[in-house]
Design a protein around this motif. Structure first.
Motif, short mmCIF file in Angstrom:
data_model
loop_
_atom_site.label_atom_id
_atom_site.label_comp_id
_atom_site.label_asym_id
_atom_site.label_seq_id
_atom_site.Cartn_x
_atom_site.Cartn_y
_atom_site.Cartn_z
N GLN A 1 0.83 -1.21 0.00
CA GLN A 1 0.00 0.00 0.00
C GLN A 1 0.86 1.26 0.00
OE1 GLN A 1 -2.74 0.12 3.24
NE2 GLN A 1 -3.80 1.96 2.52
N ILE A 2 1.93 1.23 0.81
CA ILE A 2 2.83 2.38 0.85
C ILE A 2 3.51 2.58 -0.50
CG2 ILE A 2 4.97 3.26 1.87
CD1 ILE A 2 4.10 1.99 4.50
N ALA A 3 3.93 1.46 -1.13
CA ALA A 3 4.55 1.58 -2.45
C ALA A 3 3.57 2.16 -3.46
CB ALA A 3 5.07 0.21 -2.90
N GLY A 4 2.31 1.67 -3.42
CA GLY A 4 1.31 2.22 -4.33
C GLY A 4 1.05 3.69 -4.08
N LEU A 5 0.94 4.05 -2.81
CA LEU A 5 0.71 5.47 -2.50
C LEU A 5 1.91 6.32 -2.90
CD1 LEU A 5 -0.97 5.16 1.03
CD2 LEU A 5 -2.07 5.72 -1.13
N SER A 6 3.13 5.78 -2.71
CA SER A 6 4.32 6.52 -3.12
C SER A 6 4.33 6.75 -4.62
CB SER A 6 5.57 5.76 -2.66
OG SER A 6 6.74 6.44 -3.08
N ALA A 7 3.98 5.68 -5.36
CA ALA A 7 3.93 5.84 -6.83
C ALA A 7 2.87 6.86 -7.23
CB ALA A 7 3.66 4.47 -7.48
N ARG A 8 1.71 6.78 -6.57
CA ARG A 8 0.65 7.76 -6.88
C ARG A 8 1.09 9.17 -6.52
NH1 ARG A 8 -4.75 5.95 -4.08
NH2 ARG A 8 -5.37 7.95 -5.02
N LEU A 9 1.80 9.29 -5.40
CA LEU A 9 2.28 10.61 -5.00
C LEU A 9 3.29 11.16 -6.00
CD1 LEU A 9 2.41 12.88 -2.91
CD2 LEU A 9 4.16 11.58 -1.69
N SER A 10 4.21 10.30 -6.44
CA SER A 10 5.20 10.75 -7.42
C SER A 10 4.51 11.17 -8.72
CB SER A 10 6.21 9.63 -7.68
OG SER A 10 6.90 9.28 -6.50
N GLY A 11 3.55 10.35 -9.17
CA GLY A 11 2.83 10.71 -10.38
C GLY A 11 2.05 12.00 -10.23
N ALA A 12 1.39 12.15 -9.06
CA ALA A 12 0.63 13.38 -8.83
C ALA A 12 1.54 14.60 -8.79
CB ALA A 12 -0.16 13.26 -7.53
N MET A 13 2.71 14.44 -8.15
CA MET A 13 3.65 15.57 -8.10
C MET A 13 4.16 15.91 -9.50
SD MET A 13 5.84 14.67 -4.67
CE MET A 13 6.96 16.02 -4.97
N SER A 14 4.45 14.88 -10.29
CA SER A 14 4.91 15.14 -11.65
C SER A 14 3.84 15.85 -12.48
CB SER A 14 5.31 13.82 -12.32
OG SER A 14 5.72 14.03 -13.65
N ARG A 15 2.59 15.33 -12.38
CA ARG A 15 1.51 15.98 -13.12
C ARG A 15 1.27 17.41 -12.63
NH1 ARG A 15 -0.62 10.83 -12.39
NH2 ARG A 15 -1.91 11.55 -10.64
N GLN A 16 1.38 17.61 -11.31
CA GLN A 16 1.18 18.94 -10.77
C GLN A 16 2.28 19.90 -11.24
OE1 GLN A 16 -1.46 19.59 -9.22
NE2 GLN A 16 -1.18 21.53 -8.14
N MET A 17 3.53 19.40 -11.28
CA MET A 17 4.62 20.25 -11.77
C MET A 17 4.42 20.59 -13.24
SD MET A 17 6.63 20.98 -9.29
CE MET A 17 8.05 21.55 -10.20
N ASP A 18 3.99 19.60 -14.05
CA ASP A 18 3.72 19.89 -15.46
C ASP A 18 2.62 20.92 -15.61
OD1 ASP A 18 5.68 18.09 -16.15
OD2 ASP A 18 4.29 16.42 -16.45
N HIS A 19 1.58 20.76 -14.78
CA HIS A 19 0.46 21.71 -14.85
C HIS A 19 0.93 23.12 -14.48
CE1 HIS A 19 -3.55 23.36 -14.46
NE2 HIS A 19 -3.27 23.73 -13.21
#
Length: 535
Positions: A285-303
């Motif tokens: 679960q932590i790995a999944g949340l970490s991956a989601r967090l990284s993806g969200a941060m990347s998308r947020q930075m692109d935005h």
């Protein structure tokens, strides 16, 4: 007639004392009823006496018999007596000679069948519910990830092995085991003491305080699980400040501790699963949340990066922002020289208007007036001093006339006064003369200042003043017209001229007007209109 009976006639029955009769009855009853089983309902039970014994009665629908449980037998009972409980008591019948009563001394006691146990459980459940021990509001939430787990169970059974094995598989943590008996006499007290003992531990002590408790036992009959229906166990579970999981018996087995506990587990293994999460699941679960967090941060930075680019495109360039200020600066800079010239001309005109009011003729007249005023005041002061001297002389004459009639001592005092008066008179004359000299020096200083400020000193250095027909000084060549008559003033006089008139000879020079000599005592005159005063 003689009586056939006599009060003192002997009897063929043996005589007994009261104690002998009571003891004989006691031995007979104890011999005849040495071991009996009596079924009845407990009545009048008020708990143990201060001596440790318990006194109550057994009754049915027709009769009752007193009962007693001695202290040594009471601690060995598997089921404790309760008011209204139907039991089967095993013991012996004895008498109490002091009151001619008989009673049963109970050595063993058990409920009268499973129905009686269930009725007892229901009665306790109703009582505990009324007290609020089973209130859902008292339930505590289990900690998500406890560091220490306390287990109350038998250390030799399979239950503790199942719990430790399950905890080790899911999420290894520190486990504290409080060994107790889970069946038989005194098991209920041991379980209650274990719960109280865990709650009495201090946080941060030598032995860590558990974050959650598990009270566990394997399956069995109603009689085997009876310890967990004990009142002491139920109250200890309800009063526990540590979240408690009840894992007694199998899923179909219910005891009163299940109602008092914060959570009921169907089995001891299920209690271990409730106490700790699965470590592998948490890591996933932590790995999944970490991956989601990284993806969200990347998308947020692109935005945000796209937003910044859009905002940058919408912003004007630096040249566009500075174009208008630069133009205003250039316009102000181009007009600065002309503005300085206009400001200088304006200040010069103001200066010329002020200097026109300060003409030398006016200053000379003011000096003449001041000198005349000083002369008048000096003459007035002289006259005043003369009158004062004459007045004092007259008074001295009067005093001289009266001195002839006074003694010599008075004449001497008058002489001293006369000398003092003459000295004061001389000092007054000196002061007046000094004031006149100071006034004359002030007038001379003002005259010198006027001469130093006069423009004629400039004319003495070779300069000239051009004046128009109205005797106004001219400072600009473009202010003259062709053929205009002008006057040129030099240090020694004035000459007339005309602009552009070369055929006409210049008129003879006109001597400069000099101020008339001041009269000795001219009359006081007012300054001309529009002329300011320096004094």
């Amino acid at each position: 007639m003689a009586s056939f009976f006599s009060d003192d006639s002997p009897s063929n029955l043996s005589e007994f004392t009261v104690s002998e009769l009571s003891g004989s009855i006691k031995r007979t009853i104890e011999t005849a009823f040495d071991q009996v089983r009596v079924r009845g309902e407990i009545s009048g039970y008020r708990g143990q006496h201060s001596s440790g014994h318990a006194y109550f009665s057994l009754k049915d629908d027709k009769s009752r018999i007193d009962a007693v449980i001695w202290k040594g037998s009471f601690s060995k009972l598997k089921y404790r007596p309760e008011e209204g409980m139907e039991v089967i008591a095993t013991g012996r019948i004895t008498t109490f000679p002091g009151s001619s009563k008989y009673q049963i001394v109970i050595e063993q006691m058990e409920p009268a069948g499973a129905g009686a146990l269930m009725a007892l459980i229901e009665e306790r459940k109703r009582r505990f519910t009324a007290e609020g021990l089973f209130d859902p509001a008292r339930k505590q939430l289990l900690p998500f990830m406890p560091k220490v787990i306390g287990v109350v169970t038998s250390p030799t059974g399979a239950v503790i092995r199942d719990i430790l094995h399950r905890i080790s598989d899911r999420f290894p943590v520190h486990v504290l085991v409080w060994p107790v008996k889970v069946q038989g006499e005194g098991s209920g007290d041991e379980v209650a003491n274990a719960i109280h003992g865990f709650n009495a531990m201090e946080p941060g002590g030598a032995i860590p305080r558990p974050d959650v408790l598990i009270v566990a036992r394997g399956g069995g009959s109603l009689e085997d699980l009876w310890s967990f229906n004990d009142e002491a166990v139920v109250r200890a579970a309800s009063a526990s400040t540590i979240p408690l999981i009840s894992a007694v018996g199998h899923e179909t087995d219910w005891t009163l501790i299940d109602y008092a506990a914060d959570v009921r587990a169907p089995t001891p293994t299920g209690a271990a699963e409730m106490a700790v999460p699965v470590k592998a699941d948490l890591q996933a679960q932590i790995a999944g949340l970490s991956a989601r967090l990284s993806g969200a941060m990347s998308r947020q930075m692109d935005h945000h990066r796209q937003s910044v680019r859009a905002l940058a495109r919408a912003l004007p360039s630096l040249d566009q922002l500075l174009a208008l200020p630069r133009r205003r600066f250039d316009e102000a800079a181009s007009g600065l020289g002309r503005g300085l010239e206009l400001n200088t001309m304006s200040k010069r005109r103001l200066f010329e208007r002020a200097s026109a009011k300060l003409s030398p003729d006016m200053l000379a007249r003011r000096l003449i007036e001041r000198r005349q005023r000083v002369s008048e005041r000096a003459a007035l002061a002289d006259r005043i001093v003369e009158r004062l001297i004459e007045r004092h002389k007259a008074r001295l004459g009067r005093f001289d006339a009266t001195l002839t009639t006074l003694p010599a001592r008075l004449k001497a005092q008058l002489g001293r006064g006369k000398d003092r008066l003459e000295s004061l008179s001389r000092r007054a004359d000196s002061a007046i003369v000094h004031d006149l000299k100071r006034a004359r020096s002030m007038v001379s200083a003002h005259d010198r200042m006027l001469q130093s400020l006069s423009y004629k000193n400039v004319l003495m250095r070779g300069y000239a003043v051009i004046r128009d027909e109205d005797n106004r000084p001219l400072s600009r060549a473009n202010a003259l017209a062709n053929g205009q008559a002008i006057a040129i003033e030099f240090a020694d006089g004035r000459v007339s001229a005309a602009i552009g008139a070369t055929d006409n000879p210049l008129p003879p020079s006109v001597p400069a007007q000099k101020p008339a000599p001041a009269a000795k005592a001219p009359k006081k005159s007012e300054p001309p209109a529009g002329q300011g005063s320096l004094f």
